[in-house]
Design a protein around this motif. Structure first.
Motif, PDB file in Angstrom:
ATOM      1  N   CYS A 185     -14.655  69.478  11.509  1.00  0.00           N
ATOM      2  CA  CYS A 185     -14.624  69.108   9.988  1.00  0.00           C
ATOM      3  C   CYS A 185     -13.373  68.656   9.647  1.00  0.00           C
ATOM      4  O   CYS A 185     -12.983  68.292   8.623  1.00  0.00           O
ATOM      5  N   THR A 186     -12.520  68.258  10.708  1.00  0.00           N
ATOM      6  CA  THR A 186     -11.275  67.884  10.381  1.00  0.00           C
ATOM      7  C   THR A 186     -11.184  66.574   9.504  1.00  0.00           C
ATOM      8  O   THR A 186     -10.153  66.354   8.767  1.00  0.00           O
ATOM      9  N   HIS A 203      -5.762  74.596   1.343  1.00  0.00           N
ATOM     10  CA  HIS A 203      -6.074  73.791   0.319  1.00  0.00           C
ATOM     11  C   HIS A 203      -6.417  74.756  -0.900  1.00  0.00           C
ATOM     12  O   HIS A 203      -6.478  76.071  -0.793  1.00  0.00           O
ATOM     13  N   LEU A 251     -10.139  65.309   1.998  1.00  0.00           N
ATOM     14  CA  LEU A 251     -10.082  66.178   1.160  1.00  0.00           C
ATOM     15  C   LEU A 251      -8.602  66.279   0.741  1.00  0.00           C
ATOM     16  O   LEU A 251      -8.423  66.180  -0.628  1.00  0.00           O
ATOM     17  N   ASP A 252      -7.817  66.428   1.567  1.00  0.00           N
ATOM     18  CA  ASP A 252      -6.238  66.550   1.186  1.00  0.00           C
ATOM     19  C   ASP A 252      -5.990  65.229   0.571  1.00  0.00           C
ATOM     20  O   ASP A 252      -5.283  65.414  -0.495  1.00  0.00           O
ATOM     21  N   LEU A 277     -11.973  75.712  -3.726  1.00  0.00           N
ATOM     22  CA  LEU A 277     -12.748  74.568  -3.661  1.00  0.00           C
ATOM     23  C   LEU A 277     -13.871  74.555  -4.692  1.00  0.00           C
ATOM     24  O   LEU A 277     -15.173  74.546  -4.322  1.00  0.00           O
ATOM     25  N   LYS A 284     -11.714  67.121   6.157  1.00  0.00           N
ATOM     26  CA  LYS A 284     -10.339  68.110   5.766  1.00  0.00           C
ATOM     27  C   LYS A 284      -9.247  66.986   5.202  1.00  0.00           C
ATOM     28  O   LYS A 284      -8.603  67.203   4.217  1.00  0.00           O
ATOM     29  N   LYS A 340     -16.202  74.291  13.081  1.00  0.00           N
ATOM     30  CA  LYS A 340     -15.123  74.021  12.359  1.00  0.00           C
ATOM     31  C   LYS A 340     -13.776  74.511  12.626  1.00  0.00           C
ATOM     32  O   LYS A 340     -12.752  74.067  12.408  1.00  0.00           O
ATOM     33  N   PHE A 364     -17.494  68.696   2.788  1.00  0.00           N
ATOM     34  CA  PHE A 364     -16.757  69.766   3.850  1.00  0.00           C
ATOM     35  C   PHE A 364     -17.393  71.066   3.717  1.00  0.00           C
ATOM     36  O   PHE A 364     -17.554  71.777   4.663  1.00  0.00           O
ATOM     37  N   GLN A 365     -18.002  71.764   2.434  1.00  0.00           N
ATOM     38  CA  GLN A 365     -18.646  72.970   2.605  1.00  0.00           C
ATOM     39  C   GLN A 365     -19.769  72.799   3.288  1.00  0.00           C
ATOM     40  O   GLN A 365     -20.240  73.992   4.170  1.00  0.00           O
ATOM     41  N   HIS A 380     -18.842  73.015   7.153  1.00  0.00           N
ATOM     42  CA  HIS A 380     -18.473  74.525   7.463  1.00  0.00           C
ATOM     43  C   HIS A 380     -19.987  75.218   7.697  1.00  0.00           C
ATOM     44  O   HIS A 380     -20.025  76.018   8.642  1.00  0.00           O
TER      45      HIS A 380
END
Length: 82
Positions: free
Chosen positions: A36-37, A2, A43-44, A5, A40, A31, A20-21, A24
């Motif tokens: 955290c998938t 990605h 986020l994508d 961030l 993710k 992670k 997300f942060q 992590h």
């Protein structure tokens, strides 16, 4: 993979970036094993939506620019013959 961030570059996705942060940070080993998938993936999707909005705005801006350029080019021959 990605983009960086940074919150100021992705205002539409700021909340998801922070989650997300935090994921992590809270799960330094998890992670790597999919903890955290889901974030993710969200986020994508957000990045794709954000890019589509930016692409549309850029397209509209370029369309206006092309119209102004064509109008300017039509004026130029008229000014040269005077």
């Amino acid at each position: 993979m990605h983009p960086p961030l940074t919150l100021h570059r992705h205002p539409m996705c700021a909340d998801i970036i922070e989650e997300f942060q935090k994921c992590h940070t809270d799960h330094p080993v998890g992670k790597f094993f999919g903890k955290c998938t889901e974030l993710k993936i969200k986020l994508d999707k957000c990045f794709r939506q954000e890019k589509a909005v930016k692409r549309k705005a850029n397209f509209e801006e370029s369309k206006k620019f092309k119209e102004r350029l064509q109008a300017y080019r039509k004026e130029m021959p008229a000014q040269g013959s005077e």
